[in-house]
Design a protein around this motif. Structure first.
Motif, PDB file in Angstrom:
ATOM      1  N   GLY A   1      21.825  77.239  66.541  1.00  0.00           N
ATOM      2  CA  GLY A   1      22.945  76.537  65.923  1.00  0.00           C
ATOM      3  C   GLY A   1      22.732  76.172  64.471  1.00  0.00           C
ATOM      4  O   GLY A   1      23.612  75.608  63.845  1.00  0.00           O
TER       5      GLY A   1
ATOM      6  N   GLU B   1      23.956  72.491  60.291  1.00  0.00           N
ATOM      7  CA  GLU B   1      24.181  72.511  61.739  1.00  0.00           C
ATOM      8  C   GLU B   1      25.658  72.193  61.960  1.00  0.00           C
ATOM      9  O   GLU B   1      26.045  71.040  62.126  1.00  0.00           O
ATOM     10  CB  GLU B   1      23.280  71.507  62.439  1.00  0.00           C
TER      11      GLU B   1
ATOM     12  N   ALA C   1      27.709  72.485  64.345  1.00  0.00           N
ATOM     13  CA  ALA C   1      28.131  71.860  65.604  1.00  0.00           C
ATOM     14  C   ALA C   1      28.101  70.340  65.523  1.00  0.00           C
ATOM     15  O   ALA C   1      28.896  69.662  66.181  1.00  0.00           O
ATOM     16  CB  ALA C   1      27.252  72.343  66.750  1.00  0.00           C
TER      17      ALA C   1
END
Length: 80
Positions: free
Chosen positions: A3, A58, A60
């Motif tokens: 991710g 990142e 997410a």
């Protein structure tokens, strides 16, 4: 790390009336670190200076790592 992405960015700087380095435009994203370095190098010859950097992201969780300078030439200011 799953991710996690790395982005490469660059920006050029000009000098204002007081001799301070100010961004010539908003930072631009490059496809690769090598492209960011090449673009910054070319811009440094046309402006007061230029810088290229990478940083991990990142998406997410919406976090970005600290910038890692991969190229810097001339008079540069704050690029974050």
């Amino acid at each position: 790390m799953p991710g996690t992405n790395t982005v490469a960015m660059f920006v050029a700087f000009d000098e204002d009336d007081h001799g301070q380095a100010v961004p010539a435009f908003a930072p631009l994203q490059a496809s690769t670190a090598e492209e960011a370095i090449q673009s910054a190098d070319q811009l440094a010859s046309e402006h007061a200076g230029a810088v290229a950097w990478t940083r991990s992201t990142e998406p997410a969780i919406g976090e970005m790592g600290e910038p890692v300078i991969i190229f810097q030439r001339g008079h540069v200011g704050d690029f974050n």
